[in-house]
Scaffold this motif. Structure first.
Motif, PDB file in Angstrom:
ATOM      1  N   VAL A   1      39.531  15.417  38.992  1.00  0.00           N
ATOM      2  CA  VAL A   1      39.425  16.858  39.231  1.00  0.00           C
ATOM      3  C   VAL A   1      37.950  17.209  39.304  1.00  0.00           C
ATOM      4  CG1 VAL A   1      39.754  19.167  38.251  1.00  0.00           C
ATOM      5  CG2 VAL A   1      41.617  17.506  38.170  1.00  0.00           C
ATOM      6  N   LEU A   2      37.548  17.903  40.364  1.00  0.00           N
ATOM      7  CA  LEU A   2      36.171  18.339  40.537  1.00  0.00           C
ATOM      8  C   LEU A   2      36.088  19.814  40.192  1.00  0.00           C
ATOM      9  CD1 LEU A   2      36.442  15.678  42.204  1.00  0.00           C
ATOM     10  CD2 LEU A   2      34.580  16.549  43.637  1.00  0.00           C
ATOM     11  N   LEU A   3      35.283  20.131  39.196  1.00  0.00           N
ATOM     12  CA  LEU A   3      35.190  21.478  38.646  1.00  0.00           C
ATOM     13  C   LEU A   3      33.859  22.105  39.050  1.00  0.00           C
ATOM     14  CD1 LEU A   3      36.068  23.772  36.681  1.00  0.00           C
ATOM     15  CD2 LEU A   3      35.071  22.408  34.828  1.00  0.00           C
ATOM     16  N   ALA A   4      33.905  23.279  39.658  1.00  0.00           N
ATOM     17  CA  ALA A   4      32.692  23.982  40.089  1.00  0.00           C
ATOM     18  C   ALA A   4      32.485  25.233  39.242  1.00  0.00           C
ATOM     19  CB  ALA A   4      32.786  24.360  41.559  1.00  0.00           C
ATOM     20  N   GLY A   5      31.267  25.412  38.766  1.00  0.00           N
ATOM     21  CA  GLY A   5      30.893  26.613  38.037  1.00  0.00           C
ATOM     22  C   GLY A   5      29.926  27.454  38.845  1.00  0.00           C
ATOM     23  N   LEU A   6      29.406  28.495  38.217  1.00  0.00           N
ATOM     24  CA  LEU A   6      28.508  29.406  38.914  1.00  0.00           C
ATOM     25  C   LEU A   6      27.234  28.693  39.370  1.00  0.00           C
ATOM     26  CD1 LEU A   6      28.489  32.363  39.754  1.00  0.00           C
ATOM     27  CD2 LEU A   6      27.295  32.901  37.632  1.00  0.00           C
ATOM     28  N   GLY A   7      26.823  27.667  38.617  1.00  0.00           N
ATOM     29  CA  GLY A   7      25.655  26.897  39.037  1.00  0.00           C
ATOM     30  C   GLY A   7      25.870  26.208  40.375  1.00  0.00           C
TER      31      GLY A   7
ATOM     32  N   SER B   1      30.377  35.857  44.693  1.00  0.00           N
ATOM     33  CA  SER B   1      29.601  37.098  44.772  1.00  0.00           C
ATOM     34  C   SER B   1      30.500  38.325  44.840  1.00  0.00           C
ATOM     35  CB  SER B   1      28.672  37.072  45.999  1.00  0.00           C
ATOM     36  OG  SER B   1      29.401  37.251  47.199  1.00  0.00           O
ATOM     37  N   GLY B   2      31.798  38.102  45.050  1.00  0.00           N
ATOM     38  CA  GLY B   2      32.750  39.207  45.056  1.00  0.00           C
ATOM     39  C   GLY B   2      33.449  39.387  43.732  1.00  0.00           C
ATOM     40  N   PHE B   3      32.914  38.769  42.661  1.00  0.00           N
ATOM     41  CA  PHE B   3      33.551  38.873  41.349  1.00  0.00           C
ATOM     42  C   PHE B   3      32.484  39.021  40.273  1.00  0.00           C
ATOM     43  CE2 PHE B   3      35.430  36.654  37.544  1.00  0.00           C
ATOM     44  CZ  PHE B   3      36.315  37.666  37.219  1.00  0.00           C
ATOM     45  N   VAL B   4      32.541  40.100  39.530  1.00  0.00           N
ATOM     46  CA  VAL B   4      31.599  40.358  38.444  1.00  0.00           C
ATOM     47  C   VAL B   4      32.393  40.650  37.177  1.00  0.00           C
ATOM     48  CG1 VAL B   4      29.746  41.837  37.576  1.00  0.00           C
ATOM     49  CG2 VAL B   4      29.863  41.289  40.017  1.00  0.00           C
TER      50      VAL B   4
ATOM     51  N   GLY C   1      43.044  38.922  31.811  1.00  0.00           N
ATOM     52  CA  GLY C   1      43.784  37.797  32.356  1.00  0.00           C
ATOM     53  C   GLY C   1      44.579  38.152  33.591  1.00  0.00           C
ATOM     54  N   TRP C   2      45.074  39.387  33.682  1.00  0.00           N
ATOM     55  CA  TRP C   2      45.957  39.736  34.802  1.00  0.00           C
ATOM     56  C   TRP C   2      45.201  39.968  36.101  1.00  0.00           C
ATOM     57  CZ3 TRP C   2      47.382  42.460  30.016  1.00  0.00           C
ATOM     58  CH2 TRP C   2      48.309  41.702  29.289  1.00  0.00           C
ATOM     59  N   PRO C   3      44.165  40.795  36.177  1.00  0.00           N
ATOM     60  CA  PRO C   3      43.438  40.872  37.449  1.00  0.00           C
ATOM     61  C   PRO C   3      42.763  39.564  37.813  1.00  0.00           C
ATOM     62  CG  PRO C   3      42.310  42.143  35.730  1.00  0.00           C
ATOM     63  CD  PRO C   3      43.652  41.781  35.202  1.00  0.00           C
ATOM     64  N   ALA C   4      42.271  38.810  36.820  1.00  0.00           N
ATOM     65  CA  ALA C   4      41.617  37.532  37.112  1.00  0.00           C
ATOM     66  C   ALA C   4      42.603  36.540  37.725  1.00  0.00           C
ATOM     67  CB  ALA C   4      41.005  36.957  35.838  1.00  0.00           C
TER      68      ALA C   4
ATOM     69  N   PRO D   1      33.657  32.510  36.332  1.00  0.00           N
ATOM     70  CA  PRO D   1      32.583  33.124  37.116  1.00  0.00           C
ATOM     71  C   PRO D   1      32.478  32.600  38.543  1.00  0.00           C
ATOM     72  CG  PRO D   1      31.786  32.561  34.921  1.00  0.00           C
ATOM     73  CD  PRO D   1      33.134  31.921  35.073  1.00  0.00           C
ATOM     74  N   ALA D   2      32.977  31.394  38.796  1.00  0.00           N
ATOM     75  CA  ALA D   2      32.929  30.820  40.141  1.00  0.00           C
ATOM     76  C   ALA D   2      34.221  31.041  40.914  1.00  0.00           C
ATOM     77  CB  ALA D   2      32.623  29.328  40.060  1.00  0.00           C
ATOM     78  N   LYS D   3      35.034  31.947  40.464  1.00  0.00           N
ATOM     79  CA  LYS D   3      36.318  32.266  41.108  1.00  0.00           C
ATOM     80  C   LYS D   3      36.110  32.495  42.604  1.00  0.00           C
ATOM     81  CE  LYS D   3      39.848  35.973  40.887  1.00  0.00           C
ATOM     82  NZ  LYS D   3      41.085  35.196  40.804  1.00  0.00           N
ATOM     83  N   GLY D   4      36.924  31.823  43.409  1.00  0.00           N
ATOM     84  CA  GLY D   4      36.884  32.014  44.849  1.00  0.00           C
ATOM     85  C   GLY D   4      35.930  31.110  45.590  1.00  0.00           C
ATOM     86  N   ILE D   5      35.215  30.224  44.903  1.00  0.00           N
ATOM     87  CA  ILE D   5      34.190  29.427  45.568  1.00  0.00           C
ATOM     88  C   ILE D   5      34.759  28.536  46.660  1.00  0.00           C
ATOM     89  CG2 ILE D   5      34.279  27.576  43.836  1.00  0.00           C
ATOM     90  CD1 ILE D   5      31.269  27.210  44.228  1.00  0.00           C
ATOM     91  N   PHE D   6      35.989  28.038  46.505  1.00  0.00           N
ATOM     92  CA  PHE D   6      36.552  27.114  47.492  1.00  0.00           C
ATOM     93  C   PHE D   6      37.449  27.813  48.513  1.00  0.00           C
ATOM     94  CE2 PHE D   6      35.819  24.191  43.815  1.00  0.00           C
ATOM     95  CZ  PHE D   6      34.780  23.485  44.405  1.00  0.00           C
ATOM     96  N   GLY D   7      37.532  29.141  48.446  1.00  0.00           N
ATOM     97  CA  GLY D   7      38.321  29.861  49.433  1.00  0.00           C
ATOM     98  C   GLY D   7      39.792  29.502  49.374  1.00  0.00           C
TER      99      GLY D   7
END
Length: 581
Positions: free
Chosen positions: A215-221, A416-419, A404-407, A247-253
């Motif tokens: 499993v390859l895990l991507a963070g905000l970095g 960049s679309g998630f803060v 937890g629910w909106p996330a 924080p990296a939600k959505g990075i892989f589309g």
């Protein structure tokens, strides 16, 4: 940042007028490309604010300094530009504490332009401002004379970008009013230190070749290093699955091979697959208890090999087996090249678990709806809203049990679309302020704010700022009339109830009194107001006071020492279930 055209500085100071140090500071920030600044005016910064506006920088007046700092943080996180806020000295600076500390932990490029007491002396009413800022983890730069003011601005901007660390720029009040002298040249920037992947990458190529369930895990970095493409390619080459930190939600589309957010917010199916992995390769991700959902290895198989890649040696966690200090993009690219050169065969794991991965999305998880005649189930609310939210949006969340629910249910285009305000500091009350910064940083998107009733009341003053400044904002208040996290963590004994459970708040009335549109939501039918708002072009601010049931507890509130419940575990009155519809 964009730069202004030559000659604008003289025009901004006015024909024949003597430019002050404050004028020089405002012009220097404008010439560096600053477009917006957030703040609260006081005696220590009123000249700075006037100079900024004269220089063409839009000033957004916040209602509280903590809000101003959070606005600058969120502005940076969605736009990539340096976030600027300005406050007066003393209580103006101390009021920034929570927002500034959160920005420090987010590694955000933020500069706080702060007044300093006159005369360079500390009076009985003053505090040691430098010690205060340093205690929060911020860097400091001080203007000492008219000659070094512009150079100090350059150093502050350069430092915050290079270090990913907020900087407090102190400007004494008496110096601000002095005539601006010939500026000193800023000291040259130190040569950037480029960290090569190193010899460890060769060994890691061999290790990847033996992994059967990676499993390859991507963070905000990874997002900030622009490593999305190389990591996705690496996953394809080794046959691994993808996952992200929150924080990296959505990075892989929309890739079909992503398990979504790992750890406390993983779906039950995703948590099972992560638990089966024999290798976790993390890029720019904090391997905290929130990422792994517990102490030690959390949801991971104890025998799995955990590899962490990060630019900062201090970020390498003792939870990992192998730490590689390096740029996420450089390391991922080197690993791709190594696998291709070695002719490493692709793992067949994707083929074996394709159906399970397809069913790991939260929208595919079943649950028992616990809505009542006057309270809506938060899962039903979130799922229904997912179909109604504007396509081009920035999602901002406050902290709290509700997150937890909106996330889970609301996708975003990229990180960049998630803060998530307050996540790094585990605070609440910064959501409205974060929405302001996000709205100004990306005015081409609708800002959607999810906030609990506790956080909404704590940061209510910035609802006014949001209504005044945002062209388009949807506010969703998850209103259970309680501090839900504390209720669910500590039970509802008399002692806890006295401090955590409250009577209902009329958030709609509060929002309307400030100029917003508002509606109470108790059932899915009440969400028709969102459709009407969208039909009108999403203009202005719409607040939904969503009266949710209190007894649905998210998996992320479970004891981090144990894994999330399995998908076939029956629902109980106090735990989120997946039993049946």
């Amino acid at each position: 940042m964009t730069r202004t055209t030559p000659g604008r500085r003289a025009a901004r100071t006015g024909e024949g007028a003597t430019a002050t140090v404050a004028d020089a500071l405002g012009a220097a920030l404008a010439d560096a490309g600053v477009r917006h600044t957030f703040g609260v005016v006081g005696v220590g910064n009123v000249r700075v604010v006037a100079a900024l506006t004269k220089a063409g920088v839009r000033y957004v007046p916040a209602r509280h300094e903590a809000g101003a700092a959070t606005m600058a943080d969120a502005y940076h996180r969605v736009s990539g530009e340096v976030g600027i806020c300005t406050v007066t000295y003393g209580p103006g600076l101390t009021n920034t504490a929570t927002g500034l500390a959160d920005a420090v932990k987010n590694r955000s490029a933020v500069v706080v332009v702060c007044g300093d007491p006159p005369g360079g002396r500390q009076r009985s009413i003053d505090i040691d401002q430098q010690a205060f800022a340093t205690s929060l983890g911020a860097a400091t730069v001080r203007v000492t004379s008219p000659a070094d003011a512009v150079a100090a601005v350059a150093v502050a901007l350069r430092t915050t970008v290079a270090q990913g660390r907020p900087v407090v720029l102190f400007v004494p009040v008496d110096v601000q009013a002095m005539p601006a002298g010939p500026p000193q040249q800023a000291p040259p920037a130190p040569a950037p230190v480029v960290t090569a992947p190193g010899a460890d990458v060769g060994a890691l190529v061999a290790l990847l070749g033996t992994a059967r369930r990676p499993v390859l895990l991507a963070g905000l970095g990874a997002w900030r290093a622009d490593a999305r493409g190389p990591i996705a390619t690496l996953a394809e080459l080794c046959g691994g699955l993808l996952a992200t930190t929150l924080p990296a939600k959505g990075i892989f589309g929309p890739t079909p091979w992503s398990l979504g957010v790992v750890g406390s917010l993983s779906s039950p199916t995703a948590a099972e697959l992560i638990g089966e992995a024999d290798m976790i390769l993390a890029f720019g991700a904090s391997m905290s208890e929130w990422t792994l959902h517990g102490n030690g290895r959390g949801v991971l198989d104890p025998s799995a090999t955990v590899v962490q890649v990060d630019l900062r040696p201090e970020q390498i966690s003792p939870r990992t087996d192998i730490g590689i200090v390096g740029d996420a993009r450089a390391v991922a690219t080197a690993l791709c090249d190594g696998l291709l050169e070695a002719g490493t065969p692709t793992s067949g794991w994707r083929r074996r678990v394709a159906d399970r991965v397809a069913g790991s999305n939260w929208n595919r998880q079943r649950y028992t709806d616990r809505g009542t005649a006057d309270r809506i189930d938060p899962r039903t609310l979130s799922s229904a809203l997912a179909e109604l939210l504007p396509e081009h949006r920035t999602l901002v969340t406050d902290g709290g049990h509700f997150i937890g629910w909106p996330a889970r249910y609301w996708p975003v285009a990229d990180p960049s679309g998630f803060v998530f305000t307050g996540m790094a500091l585990q605070s609440i009350g910064l959501g409205f302020a974060g929405a302001v910064g996000a709205a100004l940083g990306r005015s081409d998107r609708v800002v959607v704010l999810a906030v609990g009733d506790g956080g909404a009341l704590m940061g209510l003053s910035e609802l006014d700022t949001l209504i005044r400044t945002a062209d388009s904002a949807l506010v969703v208040v998850y209103d259970d009339a309680a501090y839900g996290a504390d209720v669910h963590l500590h039970g509802d004994s008399l002692e806890v109830s006295l401090g955590t459970i409250f009577t209902d708040t009329d958030f709609g009335g509060l929002a309307r009194s400030l100029g917003a549109e508002a509606a109470v939501v108790r059932t899915v039918r009440d969400l028709d107001v969102v459709r009407a708002w969208r039909d009108r072009g999403c203009a202005g601010t719409l607040l939904l006071d969503c009266k949710i049931v209190r007894d649905v507890i998210g998996y992320h509130m479970a004891d981090p020492g144990r894994a999330a419940p399995s998908p076939d575990r029956p629902a109980t009155p106090t735990e989120e279930g997946d039993a049946h519809e």
